[in-house]
Write a protein that holds these residues in place. Structure first.
Motif, PDB file in Angstrom:
ATOM      1  N   THR A  26     -18.264 -12.187 -32.989  1.00  0.00           N
ATOM      2  CA  THR A  26     -16.994 -12.836 -33.330  1.00  0.00           C
ATOM      3  C   THR A  26     -15.994 -12.583 -32.208  1.00  0.00           C
ATOM      4  OG1 THR A  26     -16.279 -10.832 -34.524  1.00  0.00           O
ATOM      5  CG2 THR A  26     -17.345 -12.574 -35.809  1.00  0.00           C
ATOM      6  N   TRP A  27     -15.017 -13.502 -32.106  1.00  0.00           N
ATOM      7  CA  TRP A  27     -13.969 -13.342 -31.092  1.00  0.00           C
ATOM      8  C   TRP A  27     -12.737 -14.137 -31.539  1.00  0.00           C
ATOM      9  CZ3 TRP A  27     -10.999 -16.331 -27.784  1.00  0.00           C
ATOM     10  CH2 TRP A  27     -10.342 -15.618 -26.762  1.00  0.00           C
ATOM     11  N   PRO A  28     -11.528 -13.630 -31.349  1.00  0.00           N
ATOM     12  CA  PRO A  28     -11.150 -12.443 -30.578  1.00  0.00           C
ATOM     13  C   PRO A  28     -11.279 -11.127 -31.344  1.00  0.00           C
ATOM     14  CG  PRO A  28      -9.189 -13.554 -31.346  1.00  0.00           C
ATOM     15  CD  PRO A  28     -10.347 -14.420 -31.760  1.00  0.00           C
ATOM     16  N   LEU A  29     -11.496 -11.201 -32.657  1.00  0.00           N
ATOM     17  CA  LEU A  29     -11.632  -9.972 -33.436  1.00  0.00           C
ATOM     18  C   LEU A  29     -13.077  -9.499 -33.417  1.00  0.00           C
ATOM     19  CD1 LEU A  29      -9.470 -10.879 -36.578  1.00  0.00           C
ATOM     20  CD2 LEU A  29      -8.750  -9.732 -34.461  1.00  0.00           C
ATOM     21  N   MET A  30     -13.260  -8.218 -33.668  1.00  0.00           N
ATOM     22  CA  MET A  30     -14.591  -7.664 -33.889  1.00  0.00           C
ATOM     23  C   MET A  30     -14.730  -7.487 -35.393  1.00  0.00           C
ATOM     24  SD  MET A  30     -14.977  -4.930 -30.713  1.00  0.00           S
ATOM     25  CE  MET A  30     -16.692  -4.538 -31.120  1.00  0.00           C
ATOM     26  N   ASP A  79     -13.370  -8.017 -38.746  1.00  0.00           N
ATOM     27  CA  ASP A  79     -12.064  -8.340 -39.328  1.00  0.00           C
ATOM     28  C   ASP A  79     -10.903  -7.713 -38.586  1.00  0.00           C
ATOM     29  OD1 ASP A  79     -13.300  -9.788 -41.382  1.00  0.00           O
ATOM     30  OD2 ASP A  79     -13.644  -7.959 -42.547  1.00  0.00           O
ATOM     31  N   SER A  80     -11.159  -7.012 -37.511  1.00  0.00           N
ATOM     32  CA  SER A  80     -10.073  -6.311 -36.824  1.00  0.00           C
ATOM     33  C   SER A  80     -10.303  -6.320 -35.321  1.00  0.00           C
ATOM     34  CB  SER A  80      -9.972  -4.861 -37.323  1.00  0.00           C
ATOM     35  OG  SER A  80     -11.184  -4.165 -37.075  1.00  0.00           O
ATOM     36  N   PHE A  81      -9.223  -6.115 -34.590  1.00  0.00           N
ATOM     37  CA  PHE A  81      -9.320  -6.060 -33.136  1.00  0.00           C
ATOM     38  C   PHE A  81     -10.002  -4.772 -32.701  1.00  0.00           C
ATOM     39  CE2 PHE A  81      -7.723  -5.159 -28.859  1.00  0.00           C
ATOM     40  CZ  PHE A  81      -7.977  -6.373 -28.227  1.00  0.00           C
ATOM     41  N   VAL A  82      -9.660  -3.676 -33.374  1.00  0.00           N
ATOM     42  CA  VAL A  82     -10.291  -2.383 -33.110  1.00  0.00           C
ATOM     43  C   VAL A  82     -11.208  -2.081 -34.290  1.00  0.00           C
ATOM     44  CG1 VAL A  82      -9.930   0.074 -32.691  1.00  0.00           C
ATOM     45  CG2 VAL A  82      -8.280  -1.604 -31.799  1.00  0.00           C
ATOM     46  N   PRO A  83     -12.516  -2.143 -34.112  1.00  0.00           N
ATOM     47  CA  PRO A  83     -13.438  -1.985 -35.230  1.00  0.00           C
ATOM     48  C   PRO A  83     -13.542  -0.522 -35.665  1.00  0.00           C
ATOM     49  CG  PRO A  83     -14.663  -2.137 -33.201  1.00  0.00           C
ATOM     50  CD  PRO A  83     -13.224  -2.365 -32.832  1.00  0.00           C
ATOM     51  N   PRO A  84     -13.952  -0.275 -36.884  1.00  0.00           N
ATOM     52  CA  PRO A  84     -14.170   1.097 -37.325  1.00  0.00           C
ATOM     53  C   PRO A  84     -15.391   1.696 -36.651  1.00  0.00           C
ATOM     54  CG  PRO A  84     -14.907  -0.459 -38.994  1.00  0.00           C
ATOM     55  CD  PRO A  84     -14.221  -1.266 -37.941  1.00  0.00           C
ATOM     56  N   GLY A  85     -15.386   3.005 -36.533  1.00  0.00           N
ATOM     57  CA  GLY A  85     -16.560   3.697 -36.002  1.00  0.00           C
ATOM     58  C   GLY A  85     -16.578   3.895 -34.505  1.00  0.00           C
ATOM     59  N   LEU A  86     -15.460   3.617 -33.831  1.00  0.00           N
ATOM     60  CA  LEU A  86     -15.431   3.828 -32.383  1.00  0.00           C
ATOM     61  C   LEU A  86     -15.551   5.309 -32.047  1.00  0.00           C
ATOM     62  CD1 LEU A  86     -12.643   1.427 -31.056  1.00  0.00           C
ATOM     63  CD2 LEU A  86     -15.110   1.206 -30.751  1.00  0.00           C
ATOM     64  N   VAL A 124     -21.321  -0.328 -31.171  1.00  0.00           N
ATOM     65  CA  VAL A 124     -19.953  -0.787 -31.442  1.00  0.00           C
ATOM     66  C   VAL A 124     -19.030  -0.388 -30.294  1.00  0.00           C
ATOM     67  CG1 VAL A 124     -17.977  -0.583 -32.986  1.00  0.00           C
ATOM     68  CG2 VAL A 124     -20.282  -0.727 -33.936  1.00  0.00           C
ATOM     69  N   THR A 125     -19.124   0.866 -29.883  1.00  0.00           N
ATOM     70  CA  THR A 125     -18.276   1.352 -28.794  1.00  0.00           C
ATOM     71  C   THR A 125     -18.586   0.636 -27.489  1.00  0.00           C
ATOM     72  OG1 THR A 125     -18.219   3.525 -29.883  1.00  0.00           O
ATOM     73  CG2 THR A 125     -17.507   3.416 -27.583  1.00  0.00           C
ATOM     74  N   ILE A 126     -19.851   0.396 -27.221  1.00  0.00           N
ATOM     75  CA  ILE A 126     -20.246  -0.279 -25.984  1.00  0.00           C
ATOM     76  C   ILE A 126     -19.680  -1.691 -25.941  1.00  0.00           C
ATOM     77  CG2 ILE A 126     -22.229  -1.264 -24.748  1.00  0.00           C
ATOM     78  CD1 ILE A 126     -23.806   1.250 -25.601  1.00  0.00           C
ATOM     79  N   GLN A 127     -19.792  -2.427 -27.048  1.00  0.00           N
ATOM     80  CA  GLN A 127     -19.246  -3.784 -27.044  1.00  0.00           C
ATOM     81  C   GLN A 127     -17.722  -3.763 -26.922  1.00  0.00           C
ATOM     82  OE1 GLN A 127     -18.452  -7.490 -29.888  1.00  0.00           O
ATOM     83  NE2 GLN A 127     -20.558  -6.800 -30.082  1.00  0.00           N
ATOM     84  N   PHE A 128     -17.069  -2.843 -27.630  1.00  0.00           N
ATOM     85  CA  PHE A 128     -15.609  -2.759 -27.558  1.00  0.00           C
ATOM     86  C   PHE A 128     -15.162  -2.451 -26.131  1.00  0.00           C
ATOM     87  CE2 PHE A 128     -11.693  -0.214 -27.720  1.00  0.00           C
ATOM     88  CZ  PHE A 128     -10.858  -1.085 -28.393  1.00  0.00           C
ATOM     89  N   ASN A 129     -15.803  -1.492 -25.486  1.00  0.00           N
ATOM     90  CA  ASN A 129     -15.433  -1.130 -24.115  1.00  0.00           C
ATOM     91  C   ASN A 129     -15.647  -2.296 -23.161  1.00  0.00           C
ATOM     92  OD1 ASN A 129     -14.787   1.414 -24.990  1.00  0.00           O
ATOM     93  ND2 ASN A 129     -16.628   2.402 -24.188  1.00  0.00           N
ATOM     94  N   HIS A 130     -16.733  -3.038 -23.360  1.00  0.00           N
ATOM     95  CA  HIS A 130     -17.012  -4.187 -22.492  1.00  0.00           C
ATOM     96  C   HIS A 130     -15.913  -5.245 -22.646  1.00  0.00           C
ATOM     97  CE1 HIS A 130     -19.557  -6.617 -19.939  1.00  0.00           C
ATOM     98  NE2 HIS A 130     -19.536  -7.619 -20.803  1.00  0.00           N
ATOM     99  N   ARG A 131     -15.471  -5.459 -23.878  1.00  0.00           N
ATOM    100  CA  ARG A 131     -14.380  -6.420 -24.103  1.00  0.00           C
ATOM    101  C   ARG A 131     -13.086  -5.952 -23.445  1.00  0.00           C
ATOM    102  NH1 ARG A 131     -14.376  -9.406 -29.869  1.00  0.00           N
ATOM    103  NH2 ARG A 131     -16.604  -9.553 -30.273  1.00  0.00           N
ATOM    104  N   MET A 132     -12.746  -4.692 -23.631  1.00  0.00           N
ATOM    105  CA  MET A 132     -11.503  -4.184 -23.066  1.00  0.00           C
ATOM    106  C   MET A 132     -11.534  -4.224 -21.538  1.00  0.00           C
ATOM    107  SD  MET A 132      -9.693  -3.666 -25.690  1.00  0.00           S
ATOM    108  CE  MET A 132     -10.660  -4.938 -26.526  1.00  0.00           C
TER     109      MET A 132
END
Length: 346
Positions: free
Chosen positions: A228-232, A234-241, A256-264
Motif C-alpha cells: 500500500t502507498w502512501p500508508l503502510m 492503516d498508518s504512515f508509521v506501522p506498528p512493530g518497527l 516491516v522495518t526494512i520496507q519502512f527504512n527503504h521508503r524513508m
C-alpha cells in the motif's frame, strides 16, 4: 606516440568500456529477473571452467532435475514441479552464469590486447586490472550467495544478495567513470559549481546505499508485507518497527522495518536529488550541464513511479526488474552530473 594516436586509442577504449558497462547493466537486469522468477537455486553446483553447455537430451535433463530434487527448494517449495517447469527456472540461472563468463571474456581479451599494444593511457592499466580482479571475485561471491540457499531455508541470504548486487554495481560504476574520464574534455566554467562539486560524491554514495537498501528488500521479500502507498497498512508509521532484540538488527532482518527504512530513504533521496538537480540547472553555465541536471530529475521521477507501481502491484517480474534497472540508471545520471561539476575548469 603522438597526441592524435593517443586520442584515437582513447576512443577505442571508450567504445570497449561502454560495451562492457552496457553488458554489465544487462547482467544486473538478468540477475533481477532470475531472483524474481525464483530461479537462482535451480543450478545446485558451480563449475566455473566448464558447464557452458546446458543439459542436452532427456536423460541429461532428468539427471540435472534429480540433483535439484535433493535440495530444500524442491522439497519445501517446488515439490511436484514438472520437468518442463524446471527447465524454465534452470535456463534463467544458466543464462545468468553464461553471461557472467561472457563478460569476463569481453573484458579480459581486449584489455590484454590494448595493454600489450601499449594503447592504454598512462595510469589506466591499474584501474583495468582492478576491474578484472573484481570480476573474478564477483563470480565467487555469486556462488557464495547461492550456497546460502542450498540449506534448510531455501532462500539466499539477504546479506550475500546485497553484497553480490553491490559489487556488480561498483563494477558498472567504475566502468562508467572511466568512460567519462577518457572522453574528450568539455570545459565548463567553474563559477557557480564549486559547492555542487563538493556535494556530488556524497549524493552518488547515497544512491548506491539506496540500491543496497533495495537489495535488502528483495532478499527478505519485504516489499510484499505492505503493498500500500502512501500508508503502510492503516498508518504512515506501522506498528512493530525495530521490535527485534537488539533493535538495530531489525534494519537488516525485520521485513516491516526494512520496507519502512527503504521508503524513508527514498523520500529523503527524492527531495535531495530534486533540489540538487534544480540548483545545478540554475547555476550551470552551459547547456551540457543543464541537460545532465534535467536527465537526473527525469530518471529520478521515473524511478519513483516504478517503485510505487511495483509496490502496489506486489512486484510483478517486469516491474521489479524495471525498478532495479531504474536504480542503476539513476546512479548513472548522478555519476554524469557529478563528473560534469567535479571536472569543471576555470
Amino acid at each position: 606516440m603522438t597526441t592524435f594516436e593517443q586520442n584515437q586509442y582513447n576512443r577505442q577504449v571508450v567504445r570497449w568500456l561502454t560495451l562492457c558497462a552496457t553488458v554489465v547493466f544487462g547482467m544486473i537486469l538478468l540477475g533481477g529477473v532470475t531472483r524474481l522468477t525464483h530461479s537462482g537455486l535451480s543450478m545446485v553446483d558451480w563449475r566455473p571452467l566448464v558447464g557452458v553447455i546446458p543439459p542436452i537430451g532427456e536423460q541429461e535433463w532428468l539427471a540435472t532435475f534429480d540433483k535439484y530434487k535433493q535440495f530444500p527448494e524442491y522439497q519445501k517449495i517446488n515439490k511436484g514441479m514438472s520437468l518442463d517447469g524446471f527447465k524454465v527456472i534452470f535456463m534463467y540461472e544458466y543464462l545468468h552464469r553464461v553471461l557472467g563468463r561472457f563478460i569476463g571474456v569481453l573484458f579480459a581479451i581486449p584489455f590484454f590486447y590494448f595493454a600489450l599494444r601499449k594503447r592504454l593511457r598512462p595510469g589506466l592499466t591499474p584501474h583495468l586490472f582492478v576491474l578484472l580482479t573484481m570480476g573474478g571475485l564477483q563470480g565467487l561471491l555469486g556462488w557464495y550467495m547461492v550456497k546460502s540457499g542450498l540449506v534448510d531455508n531455501p532462500r539466499v541470504s539477504q546479506y550475500r544478495l546485497a553484497a553480490h548486487l553491490g559489487v556488480a554495481v561498483v563494477i558498472y560504476t567504475y566502468m562508467v567513470w572511466l568512460v567519462l574520464e577518457l572522453r574528450p574534455a568539455a570545459h565548463t566554467a567553474l563559477s557557480g559549481l564549486t559547492r555542487y562539486a563538493r556535494w556530488s560524491p556524497l549524493l552518488v554514495g547515497l544512491v548506491y546505499l539506496m540500491i543496497l537498501s533495495g537489495a535488502l528488500v528483495a532478499g527478505t521479500r519485504a516489499g510484499l508485507v505492505y503493498p500500500t502507498w502512501p500508508l503502510m497498512g492503516d498508518s504512515f508509521v506501522p506498528p512493530g518497527l525495530y521490535a527485534m532484540n537488539p533493535a538495530w538488527l531489525a534494519a537488516f532482518e525485520d521485513v516491516v522495518t526494512i520496507q519502512f527504512n527503504h521508503r524513508m530513504f527514498a523520500y529523503l533521496l527524492f527531495l535531495v536529488l530534486n533540489l540538487f538537480a534544480f540548483q545545478v540547472y540554475r547555476h550551470a553555465p552551459d547547456r551540457r550541464v543543464r541537460t545532465a541536471a534535467v536527465i537526473l530529475a527525469v530518471v529520478l521521477w521515473m524511478q519513483v513511479v516504478l517503485g510505487i507501481s511495483a509496490l502496489l502491484q506486489q512486484v510483478p517480474v517486469w516491474l521489479g526488474a524495471a525498478h532495479q534497472g531504474g536504480a542503476v540508471l539513476l546512479l548513472t545520471a548522478m555519476l554524469y552530473v557529478s563528473h560534469c561539476v567535479m571536472r569543471a575548469k576555470p
